[in-house]
Design an enzyme around this catalytic site. Structure first.
Site, PDB file in Angstrom:
ATOM      1  N   LYS A  13      37.389 -80.608 -17.063  1.00  0.00           N
ATOM      2  CA  LYS A  13      37.823 -79.404 -16.324  1.00  0.00           C
ATOM      3  C   LYS A  13      39.074 -79.697 -15.488  1.00  0.00           C
ATOM      4  CE  LYS A  13      33.855 -79.093 -14.142  1.00  0.00           C
ATOM      5  NZ  LYS A  13      33.167 -80.237 -14.744  1.00  0.00           N
ATOM      6  N   ARG A  88      28.915 -72.780  -9.575  1.00  0.00           N
ATOM      7  CA  ARG A  88      28.078 -73.868 -10.107  1.00  0.00           C
ATOM      8  C   ARG A  88      26.609 -73.461 -10.198  1.00  0.00           C
ATOM      9  NH1 ARG A  88      31.475 -78.494  -9.897  1.00  0.00           N
ATOM     10  NH2 ARG A  88      30.232 -80.361  -9.945  1.00  0.00           N
ATOM     11  N   ARG A 127      36.731 -93.211 -15.959  1.00  0.00           N
ATOM     12  CA  ARG A 127      37.695 -92.410 -15.178  1.00  0.00           C
ATOM     13  C   ARG A 127      38.155 -93.171 -13.941  1.00  0.00           C
ATOM     14  NH1 ARG A 127      35.906 -86.681 -13.342  1.00  0.00           N
ATOM     15  NH2 ARG A 127      34.201 -87.897 -12.490  1.00  0.00           N
ATOM     16  N   ARG A 162      35.345 -92.904  -8.126  1.00  0.00           N
ATOM     17  CA  ARG A 162      34.732 -92.044  -7.115  1.00  0.00           C
ATOM     18  C   ARG A 162      33.368 -92.580  -6.687  1.00  0.00           C
ATOM     19  NH1 ARG A 162      35.564 -86.151  -9.899  1.00  0.00           N
ATOM     20  NH2 ARG A 162      33.325 -86.139  -9.497  1.00  0.00           N
ATOM     21  N   ARG A 173      23.987 -86.012 -11.947  1.00  0.00           N
ATOM     22  CA  ARG A 173      24.940 -84.890 -12.056  1.00  0.00           C
ATOM     23  C   ARG A 173      24.751 -84.151 -13.387  1.00  0.00           C
ATOM     24  NH1 ARG A 173      30.005 -88.102 -11.359  1.00  0.00           N
ATOM     25  NH2 ARG A 173      31.144 -86.262 -12.052  1.00  0.00           N
TER      26      ARG A 173
HETATM   27  P1  AP5 Z   1      37.958 -84.822 -15.775  1.00  0.00           P
HETATM   28  O1  AP5 Z   1      39.086 -83.912 -16.104  1.00  0.00           O
HETATM   29  O2  AP5 Z   1      37.978 -85.577 -14.484  1.00  0.00           O
HETATM   30  O3  AP5 Z   1      36.555 -84.054 -15.957  1.00  0.00           O
HETATM   31  P2  AP5 Z   1      35.826 -82.987 -15.017  1.00  0.00           P
HETATM   32  O4  AP5 Z   1      35.137 -82.031 -15.950  1.00  0.00           O
HETATM   33  O5  AP5 Z   1      36.791 -82.399 -14.049  1.00  0.00           O
HETATM   34  O6  AP5 Z   1      34.758 -83.938 -14.355  1.00  0.00           O
HETATM   35  P3  AP5 Z   1      34.207 -84.032 -12.871  1.00  0.00           P
HETATM   36  O7  AP5 Z   1      33.324 -85.248 -12.857  1.00  0.00           O
HETATM   37  O8  AP5 Z   1      35.315 -83.969 -11.860  1.00  0.00           O
HETATM   38  O9  AP5 Z   1      33.356 -82.775 -12.784  1.00  0.00           O
HETATM   39  P4  AP5 Z   1      32.203 -82.566 -11.841  1.00  0.00           P
HETATM   40  O10 AP5 Z   1      31.960 -81.141 -12.187  1.00  0.00           O
HETATM   41  O11 AP5 Z   1      31.053 -83.463 -11.939  1.00  0.00           O
HETATM   42  O12 AP5 Z   1      32.825 -82.962 -10.425  1.00  0.00           O
HETATM   43  P5  AP5 Z   1      33.437 -82.114  -9.263  1.00  0.00           P
HETATM   44  O13 AP5 Z   1      34.589 -82.882  -8.727  1.00  0.00           O
HETATM   45  O14 AP5 Z   1      33.636 -80.687  -9.637  1.00  0.00           O
HETATM   46  O15 AP5 Z   1      37.819 -85.840 -16.996  1.00  0.00           O
HETATM   47  C1  AP5 Z   1      36.884 -86.903 -16.966  1.00  0.00           C
HETATM   48  C2  AP5 Z   1      37.517 -88.175 -17.553  1.00  0.00           C
HETATM   49  O16 AP5 Z   1      37.763 -87.973 -18.929  1.00  0.00           O
HETATM   50  C3  AP5 Z   1      38.896 -88.555 -16.936  1.00  0.00           C
HETATM   51  O17 AP5 Z   1      38.992 -89.954 -16.900  1.00  0.00           O
HETATM   52  C4  AP5 Z   1      39.906 -87.978 -17.932  1.00  0.00           C
HETATM   53  O18 AP5 Z   1      41.138 -88.699 -17.913  1.00  0.00           O
HETATM   54  C5  AP5 Z   1      39.161 -88.127 -19.233  1.00  0.00           C
HETATM   55  N1  AP5 Z   1      39.482 -87.071 -20.170  1.00  0.00           N
HETATM   56  C6  AP5 Z   1      39.496 -85.729 -19.910  1.00  0.00           C
HETATM   57  N2  AP5 Z   1      39.826 -85.057 -21.024  1.00  0.00           N
HETATM   58  C7  AP5 Z   1      40.016 -85.998 -22.006  1.00  0.00           C
HETATM   59  C8  AP5 Z   1      40.324 -85.949 -23.388  1.00  0.00           C
HETATM   60  N3  AP5 Z   1      40.566 -84.791 -23.998  1.00  0.00           N
HETATM   61  N4  AP5 Z   1      40.398 -87.097 -24.097  1.00  0.00           N
HETATM   62  C9  AP5 Z   1      40.159 -88.289 -23.494  1.00  0.00           C
HETATM   63  N5  AP5 Z   1      39.861 -88.424 -22.193  1.00  0.00           N
HETATM   64  C10 AP5 Z   1      39.768 -87.284 -21.453  1.00  0.00           C
HETATM   65  O19 AP5 Z   1      32.230 -82.128  -8.196  1.00  0.00           O
HETATM   66  C11 AP5 Z   1      31.807 -83.330  -7.553  1.00  0.00           C
HETATM   67  C12 AP5 Z   1      30.645 -83.016  -6.604  1.00  0.00           C
HETATM   68  O20 AP5 Z   1      31.068 -82.064  -5.603  1.00  0.00           O
HETATM   69  C13 AP5 Z   1      29.418 -82.357  -7.243  1.00  0.00           C
HETATM   70  O21 AP5 Z   1      28.543 -83.295  -7.811  1.00  0.00           O
HETATM   71  C14 AP5 Z   1      28.814 -81.620  -6.045  1.00  0.00           C
HETATM   72  O22 AP5 Z   1      28.099 -82.503  -5.197  1.00  0.00           O
HETATM   73  C15 AP5 Z   1      30.034 -81.141  -5.271  1.00  0.00           C
HETATM   74  N6  AP5 Z   1      30.465 -79.791  -5.680  1.00  0.00           N
HETATM   75  C16 AP5 Z   1      31.669 -79.462  -6.250  1.00  0.00           C
HETATM   76  N7  AP5 Z   1      31.729 -78.141  -6.491  1.00  0.00           N
HETATM   77  C17 AP5 Z   1      30.545 -77.614  -6.063  1.00  0.00           C
HETATM   78  C18 AP5 Z   1      30.008 -76.302  -6.071  1.00  0.00           C
HETATM   79  N8  AP5 Z   1      30.708 -75.255  -6.552  1.00  0.00           N
HETATM   80  N9  AP5 Z   1      28.756 -76.120  -5.587  1.00  0.00           N
HETATM   81  C19 AP5 Z   1      28.056 -77.158  -5.084  1.00  0.00           C
HETATM   82  N10 AP5 Z   1      28.500 -78.426  -5.046  1.00  0.00           N
HETATM   83  C20 AP5 Z   1      29.741 -78.658  -5.542  1.00  0.00           C
END
Ligand code: AP5
Length: 215
Positions: A13, A88, A127, A162, A173
């Protein structure tokens, strides 16, 4: 564009959101990035969110809605926005629907990124993320490495793993995603807004999203 990006942790994402934002200047709104910046700063929001995040649990809906209500009314959102990691839960999606109606904002599309679980597990353990809260560029030691010195190619800050990238937190997660977030796919399908994309190549996915938006 005014879109929501749905997808499991590690689905890409953040990567897709950054590419879309470079394309037309729409602002990326990542609740994860906002929360991590607050944790780093050590402010009240960060203190409250940190324990939930480190375990891989969701931060309470009320806290997230407060952040998003303020964020969506900032002037940069007028150019368009890409919501990454929000909503979410079903209560967040319902509250967002009410908020968008109140602000007279219409969503163009809800994008669901589909990636197999084994690919996700591999991506999350490899990552790396820029430690500068105002950059947070995403790297991967296999597919998009930082500099050989382990610094960000954009801003020069060290890149780090992270706090929620332990095996235990990653598995939690993914379970939390299946229980709390995956039901949003059905929610937005009913709203007539959902489009799913098989997303192994982020650039190809971005092209497909752009085409779909202009169709
Ligand atoms: P990346 O682009 O980082 O993936 P992502 O889907 O953004 O993954 P996240 O882990 O950031 O999502 P998340 O939803 O768990 O975390 P968030 O920060 O929102 O890609 C991942 C890896 O793959 C990278 O190394 C990238 O380079 C690689 N990659 C990507 N595409 C590729 C491709 N095509 N080919 C090869 N490699 C590739 O949330 C973190 C925490 O915050 C949550 O657990 C929760 O506690 C809290 N939180 C956030 N939002 C909320 C909410 N709305 N409500 C409640 N709690 C929340």
């Amino acid at each position: 564009m005014k879109i929501i990006l749905l997808g499991a942790p590690g689905a890409g994402k953040g990567t897709v959101a950054k590419l879309l934002s470079e394309y037309d200047g729409s602002v990326q709104i990542s609740t994860g990035d906002i929360l991590r910046a607050a944790v780093k700063e050590g402010n009240e929001l960060g203190k409250e969110a940190k324990a939930y995040m480190d375990r891989g649990d969701l931060v309470p809906d009320s806290l997230i809605m407060k952040i998003m209500e303020a964020r969506l009314q900032e002037s940069d959102c007028k150019r368009g926005f890409i919501m990454d990691g929000f909503p979410r839960t079903i209560p967040q999606a319902e509250a967002l629907k009410e908020l968008l109606e109140r602000l007279s904002i219409t969503l163009d599309m809800v994008v669901n990124l589909e990636v197999p679980r084994e690919v996700i597990l591999d991506r999350l353990t490899t990552r790396r993320t820029c430690s500068n809260p105002s950059c947070q560029e995403i790297y991967n030691i296999k597919s998009k490495p930082p500099t050989p010195e382990g610094t960000c190619k954009k801003c020069g800050s060290p890149v780090i793993q992270r706090d929620d990238e332990t095996e235990e937190a990653i598995l939690n997660r993914l379970e939390t995603y299946n229980a709390m977030t995956a039901p949003l796919i059905g929610f937005y399908e009913k709203e007539g807004l959902l489009k799913s994309f098989k997303s192994l190549d982020s650039k190809a996915t971005v092209e497909a999203i752009k085409q779909s938006l202009s169709a």
